[in-house]
Design a protein around this motif. Structure first.
Motif, PDB file in Angstrom:
ATOM      1  N   LEU A 163       0.009  -4.811   9.253  1.00  0.00           N
ATOM      2  CA  LEU A 163       0.612  -3.822   8.364  1.00  0.00           C
ATOM      3  C   LEU A 163       1.993  -3.456   8.877  1.00  0.00           C
ATOM      4  CD1 LEU A 163      -1.910  -1.051   7.285  1.00  0.00           C
ATOM      5  CD2 LEU A 163      -0.565  -2.568   5.824  1.00  0.00           C
ATOM      6  N   LYS A 170      10.254   7.918  11.760  1.00  0.00           N
ATOM      7  CA  LYS A 170      10.084   6.520  12.166  1.00  0.00           C
ATOM      8  C   LYS A 170       8.817   5.958  11.554  1.00  0.00           C
ATOM      9  CE  LYS A 170      12.431   6.540  16.647  1.00  0.00           C
ATOM     10  NZ  LYS A 170      12.259   6.254  18.100  1.00  0.00           N
ATOM     11  N   PRO A 171       8.738   4.641  11.372  1.00  0.00           N
ATOM     12  CA  PRO A 171       7.497   4.048  10.857  1.00  0.00           C
ATOM     13  C   PRO A 171       6.353   4.220  11.837  1.00  0.00           C
ATOM     14  CG  PRO A 171       9.338   2.508  10.685  1.00  0.00           C
ATOM     15  CD  PRO A 171       9.812   3.639  11.536  1.00  0.00           C
ATOM     16  N   GLY A 205      -7.509   9.994  10.965  1.00  0.00           N
ATOM     17  CA  GLY A 205      -7.743  11.351  11.419  1.00  0.00           C
ATOM     18  C   GLY A 205      -6.464  12.168  11.264  1.00  0.00           C
ATOM     19  N   SER A 206      -6.567  13.478  11.519  1.00  0.00           N
ATOM     20  CA  SER A 206      -5.410  14.360  11.358  1.00  0.00           C
ATOM     21  C   SER A 206      -4.436  14.276  12.518  1.00  0.00           C
ATOM     22  CB  SER A 206      -5.883  15.807  11.193  1.00  0.00           C
ATOM     23  OG  SER A 206      -6.643  15.936  10.010  1.00  0.00           O
ATOM     24  N   PHE A 233      -5.084   7.132   1.678  1.00  0.00           N
ATOM     25  CA  PHE A 233      -4.805   5.970   0.838  1.00  0.00           C
ATOM     26  C   PHE A 233      -4.589   6.408  -0.611  1.00  0.00           C
ATOM     27  CE2 PHE A 233      -5.148   1.635  -0.586  1.00  0.00           C
ATOM     28  CZ  PHE A 233      -5.831   1.708  -1.791  1.00  0.00           C
ATOM     29  N   TYR A 258       0.469   5.398   0.901  1.00  0.00           N
ATOM     30  CA  TYR A 258      -0.334   6.463   1.489  1.00  0.00           C
ATOM     31  C   TYR A 258       0.403   7.789   1.295  1.00  0.00           C
ATOM     32  CZ  TYR A 258      -3.599   3.379   3.955  1.00  0.00           C
ATOM     33  OH  TYR A 258      -4.581   2.475   4.253  1.00  0.00           O
ATOM     34  N   LEU A 292       4.101   7.131   2.271  1.00  0.00           N
ATOM     35  CA  LEU A 292       4.327   5.992   3.161  1.00  0.00           C
ATOM     36  C   LEU A 292       4.048   4.690   2.422  1.00  0.00           C
ATOM     37  CD1 LEU A 292       2.348   7.319   6.289  1.00  0.00           C
ATOM     38  CD2 LEU A 292       4.694   7.839   5.609  1.00  0.00           C
ATOM     39  N   MET A 342       1.280  -5.665   3.996  1.00  0.00           N
ATOM     40  CA  MET A 342       0.493  -6.518   4.875  1.00  0.00           C
ATOM     41  C   MET A 342       1.117  -7.915   4.860  1.00  0.00           C
ATOM     42  SD  MET A 342      -3.594  -7.060   5.014  1.00  0.00           S
ATOM     43  CE  MET A 342      -3.904  -5.625   6.027  1.00  0.00           C
ATOM     44  N   GLU A 348      -1.395  16.777   8.379  1.00  0.00           N
ATOM     45  CA  GLU A 348      -2.676  16.221   7.971  1.00  0.00           C
ATOM     46  C   GLU A 348      -2.691  14.696   8.103  1.00  0.00           C
ATOM     47  OE1 GLU A 348      -3.448  19.706   4.617  1.00  0.00           O
ATOM     48  OE2 GLU A 348      -3.987  17.634   4.166  1.00  0.00           O
ATOM     49  N   ALA A 349      -3.861  14.123   7.861  1.00  0.00           N
ATOM     50  CA  ALA A 349      -4.024  12.678   7.944  1.00  0.00           C
ATOM     51  C   ALA A 349      -3.399  11.991   6.738  1.00  0.00           C
ATOM     52  CB  ALA A 349      -5.513  12.344   8.002  1.00  0.00           C
ATOM     53  N   PRO A 350      -2.793  10.815   6.935  1.00  0.00           N
ATOM     54  CA  PRO A 350      -2.403  10.006   5.785  1.00  0.00           C
ATOM     55  C   PRO A 350      -3.645   9.604   5.001  1.00  0.00           C
ATOM     56  CG  PRO A 350      -1.378   9.185   7.810  1.00  0.00           C
ATOM     57  CD  PRO A 350      -2.416  10.188   8.219  1.00  0.00           C
ATOM     58  N   PHE A 390       0.840  -1.197   0.000  1.00  0.00           N
ATOM     59  CA  PHE A 390       0.000   0.000   0.000  1.00  0.00           C
ATOM     60  C   PHE A 390       0.872   1.243   0.000  1.00  0.00           C
ATOM     61  CE2 PHE A 390      -3.704  -2.490   1.071  1.00  0.00           C
ATOM     62  CZ  PHE A 390      -3.131  -3.613   1.652  1.00  0.00           C
ATOM     63  N   TRP A 409       5.016  -0.876   8.276  1.00  0.00           N
ATOM     64  CA  TRP A 409       5.161   0.440   7.660  1.00  0.00           C
ATOM     65  C   TRP A 409       6.622   0.817   7.446  1.00  0.00           C
ATOM     66  CZ3 TRP A 409       0.963   3.520   6.325  1.00  0.00           C
ATOM     67  CH2 TRP A 409      -0.284   3.089   6.801  1.00  0.00           C
ATOM     68  N   GLY A 410       6.871   1.525   6.356  1.00  0.00           N
ATOM     69  CA  GLY A 410       8.137   2.204   6.178  1.00  0.00           C
ATOM     70  C   GLY A 410       8.093   3.538   6.910  1.00  0.00           C
ATOM     71  N   ALA A 411       9.264   4.181   7.017  1.00  0.00           N
ATOM     72  CA  ALA A 411       9.352   5.458   7.736  1.00  0.00           C
ATOM     73  C   ALA A 411       8.867   6.633   6.898  1.00  0.00           C
ATOM     74  CB  ALA A 411      10.775   5.689   8.208  1.00  0.00           C
ATOM     75  N   GLN A 450       0.797  11.687   2.895  1.00  0.00           N
ATOM     76  CA  GLN A 450       0.538  12.469   4.101  1.00  0.00           C
ATOM     77  C   GLN A 450       1.121  13.865   3.956  1.00  0.00           C
ATOM     78  OE1 GLN A 450       2.283  11.001   7.776  1.00  0.00           O
ATOM     79  NE2 GLN A 450       0.740  12.018   9.020  1.00  0.00           N
TER      80      GLN A 450
END
Lengths: 109, 113
Positions: free
Chosen positions: A97, B41-42, B105-106, A45, A35, A87, A91, A41-43, A33, A99-101, A37
């Protein structure tokens, strides 16, 4: 251990093309996936790849090679609003999930 | 209204304070999550709730206490935090708890002094 690698920061010029790479080592694979960001703000998809190949969605495309543990996000016709962090997440076999940094993309005029 | 709303957006607290973060989702999703995001960081998954039941606790210190009274609301209660807990705390929701199409969310930018 499980690991996602992506560059920390990239710079590109407005109107150009940029490719953000992501490599992964995970316990199993159930999809990759991307994302986006924006700062503060919010990440949100962007894309999902589970089979090898290229998925195109407007100016953004995402590629996956499962045998190489590799993906990239391709952004065309860059706009200033594309300045954001991108990002990468995988999965694993337990549907967790990883995640990368994140890659901070800076667009210059 | 946005799909997932978090309050407050910013929070500064001392190590002896008690505060709560609130998250509300208007998407009709069944799963809700708390993530911690530190610079460079992740994302770190903290807690997962599915149909109001906690299904995941990723070895989070007890000074973080989640609460999910219904499928639309999620809280994170904070007490006796440490400076290293300063981070962006993100809430997310999804249709089911094994879905990676998350709606975030933000976030609440938390600073612990």
């Amino acid at each position: 251990g499980q690991n996602i690698d992506q560059p920390t920061e990239m710079t590109a010029t407005e109107g150009a093309i940029v490719q953000i790479n992501c490599t992964y080592q995970t316990s199993g694979f159930n999809g990759l996936f991307w994302y986006q960001q924006h700062a503060g703000e919010a990440p949100t998809f962007l894309s999902y790849n589970v089979l090898d190949g290229l998925e195109e969605k407007g100016r953004f495309s995402s590629f996956l090679s499962r045998s190489k543990g590799y993906s990239y996000l391709l952004l065309k016709e860059l706009q200033m609003k594309d300045s954001a962090s991108y990002l990468c997440a995988v999965m694993d076999s337990n549907y967790q999930l990883i995640w990368g940094a994140g890659t901070k993309l800076i667009i210059k005029p | 209204e946005t799909g997932v709303t978090q309050t407050p957006r910013h929070l500064v607290m001392g190590m002896t304070n008690k505060k709560s973060l609130k998250c509300e989702q208007h998407l009709g999703h069944n799963a809700m999550y708390w993530y911690k995001q530190s610079a460079k960081k992740p994302l770190e998954l903290m807690f997962v709730y599915n149909f109001k039941e906690q299904t995941e606790n990723n070895s989070v210190p007890s000074r973080f206490s989640p609460e999910c009274p219904n499928s639309s609301h999620l809280f994170l209660h904070l007490h006796t935090l440490q400076p290293e807990d300063s981070a962006l705390y993100l809430c997310a929701s999804s249709q089911e708890d094994q879905s990676a199409k998350l709606f975030f969310g933000s976030g609440t930018q938390l600073s612990v002094l």
